[in-house]
Design a protein around this motif. Structure first.
Motif, PDB file in Angstrom:
ATOM      1  N   GLU A   1      -9.322  -9.616   9.236  1.00  0.00           N
ATOM      2  CA  GLU A   1      -8.126  -8.635   9.120  1.00  0.00           C
ATOM      3  C   GLU A   1      -6.881  -9.286   9.784  1.00  0.00           C
ATOM      4  OE1 GLU A   1      -9.266  -4.844  10.338  1.00  0.00           O
ATOM      5  OE2 GLU A   1     -10.800  -4.453   8.842  1.00  0.00           O
TER       6      GLU A   1
ATOM      7  N   ILE B   1      -2.862  -8.345  10.639  1.00  0.00           N
ATOM      8  CA  ILE B   1      -1.855  -7.212  10.681  1.00  0.00           C
ATOM      9  C   ILE B   1      -0.599  -8.261  10.812  1.00  0.00           C
ATOM     10  CG2 ILE B   1      -0.858  -5.429  11.647  1.00  0.00           C
ATOM     11  CD1 ILE B   1      -3.607  -4.711  10.823  1.00  0.00           C
TER      12      ILE B   1
ATOM     13  N   SER C   1      -2.882  -4.009   2.106  1.00  0.00           N
ATOM     14  CA  SER C   1      -2.575  -2.487   2.541  1.00  0.00           C
ATOM     15  C   SER C   1      -1.317  -2.369   3.125  1.00  0.00           C
ATOM     16  CB  SER C   1      -3.580  -1.821   3.202  1.00  0.00           C
ATOM     17  OG  SER C   1      -4.915  -1.812   2.611  1.00  0.00           O
ATOM     18  N   GLU C   2      -0.470  -1.473   2.831  1.00  0.00           N
ATOM     19  CA  GLU C   2       0.774  -1.207   3.635  1.00  0.00           C
ATOM     20  C   GLU C   2       0.536   0.038   4.702  1.00  0.00           C
ATOM     21  OE1 GLU C   2       4.006   0.175   1.058  1.00  0.00           O
ATOM     22  OE2 GLU C   2       3.944  -1.597  -0.246  1.00  0.00           O
ATOM     23  N   ILE C   3       0.576  -0.391   6.051  1.00  0.00           N
ATOM     24  CA  ILE C   3       0.291   0.197   7.023  1.00  0.00           C
ATOM     25  C   ILE C   3       1.330   0.695   7.755  1.00  0.00           C
ATOM     26  CG2 ILE C   3      -2.175  -0.251   6.996  1.00  0.00           C
ATOM     27  CD1 ILE C   3      -1.555  -2.069   9.323  1.00  0.00           C
ATOM     28  N   ARG C   4       1.404   1.348   9.086  1.00  0.00           N
ATOM     29  CA  ARG C   4       2.399   1.650   9.848  1.00  0.00           C
ATOM     30  C   ARG C   4       1.782   1.612  11.217  1.00  0.00           C
ATOM     31  NH1 ARG C   4       7.035   4.252   8.352  1.00  0.00           N
ATOM     32  NH2 ARG C   4       6.882   5.577  10.158  1.00  0.00           N
ATOM     33  N   GLY C   5       2.348   1.119  12.336  1.00  0.00           N
ATOM     34  CA  GLY C   5       1.873   0.976  13.764  1.00  0.00           C
ATOM     35  C   GLY C   5       2.724   0.329  14.482  1.00  0.00           C
TER      36      GLY C   5
ATOM     37  N   PRO D   1       6.640  -0.295   9.970  1.00  0.00           N
ATOM     38  CA  PRO D   1       6.045  -0.811   8.730  1.00  0.00           C
ATOM     39  C   PRO D   1       5.222  -2.028   9.090  1.00  0.00           C
ATOM     40  CG  PRO D   1       8.282  -0.941   8.403  1.00  0.00           C
ATOM     41  CD  PRO D   1       8.046  -0.561   9.501  1.00  0.00           C
ATOM     42  N   LYS D   2       4.164  -2.168   8.773  1.00  0.00           N
ATOM     43  CA  LYS D   2       3.487  -3.479   8.814  1.00  0.00           C
ATOM     44  C   LYS D   2       2.457  -3.681   7.414  1.00  0.00           C
ATOM     45  CE  LYS D   2       4.416  -4.389  12.967  1.00  0.00           C
ATOM     46  NZ  LYS D   2       4.885  -5.449  13.427  1.00  0.00           N
ATOM     47  N   THR D   3       1.885  -4.697   7.350  1.00  0.00           N
ATOM     48  CA  THR D   3       0.965  -5.220   6.144  1.00  0.00           C
ATOM     49  C   THR D   3      -0.297  -5.567   6.688  1.00  0.00           C
ATOM     50  OG1 THR D   3       2.995  -5.799   4.753  1.00  0.00           O
ATOM     51  CG2 THR D   3       0.513  -6.396   4.127  1.00  0.00           C
ATOM     52  N   LYS D   4      -1.498  -5.043   6.388  1.00  0.00           N
ATOM     53  CA  LYS D   4      -2.723  -5.406   6.625  1.00  0.00           C
ATOM     54  C   LYS D   4      -3.529  -6.443   5.470  1.00  0.00           C
ATOM     55  CE  LYS D   4      -6.426  -2.521   6.921  1.00  0.00           C
ATOM     56  NZ  LYS D   4      -7.313  -1.488   7.766  1.00  0.00           N
TER      57      LYS D   4
ATOM     58  N   GLU E   1      -6.782  -8.332   4.131  1.00  0.00           N
ATOM     59  CA  GLU E   1      -8.389  -8.241   4.544  1.00  0.00           C
ATOM     60  C   GLU E   1      -8.928  -9.228   3.448  1.00  0.00           C
ATOM     61  OE1 GLU E   1     -10.256  -4.260   5.464  1.00  0.00           O
ATOM     62  OE2 GLU E   1      -8.408  -3.770   4.244  1.00  0.00           O
TER      63      GLU E   1
END
Length: 113
Positions: free
Chosen positions: A5, A7, A31-35, A57-60, A62
């Motif tokens: 994984e 990020i 996946s588009e994620i936030r953190g 905004p971040k991108t994960k 896998e």
């Protein structure tokens, strides 16, 4: 088999996917994620009012790869995602006990290709 994984910053996605493709990685989930981490967040002004955006905004990404492709994949991700600035991201590696391709019933490394 290993699950990797990563990020990363969203604008580095194309570079990372291209680098993975060059070393033979065939399947990628995104996946588009936030953190946030050390980067914290940022302060923005909207209609004259200041507010804090806590999550960026971040991108994960896998992937699951055979053991022999793990280190090359980690290197490819790290090299292609790096900007040298805070917030470049993280890479996590997990052991995968089993994999199954639902359509054909293939298992483990055969199911990855």
């Amino acid at each position: 088999m290993k699950k990797i994984e990563a990020i990363i910053k969203p604008f580095k996605l194309d570079d990372v996917v291209e680098a993975l493709s060059e070393i033979g990685v065939e399947g990628v989930s995104v996946s588009e994620i936030r953190g946030f981490g050390r980067q914290k967040g940022r302060t923005e002004i909207y209609k004259g009012a200041e507010y804090v955006v806590d999550f960026l905004p971040k991108t994960k990404i896998e992937i699951v790869v055979p053991d022999d492709l793990c280190e090359p994949a980690i290197s490819a991700i790290a090299k292609s995602a790096k900007t040298g600035k805070i917030g470049d991201g993280k890479i996590f590696v997990y052991n995968v006990e089993a994999a199954l391709r639902i359509r054909t019933g293939e298992r483990d490394e055969t199911a990855l290709t």
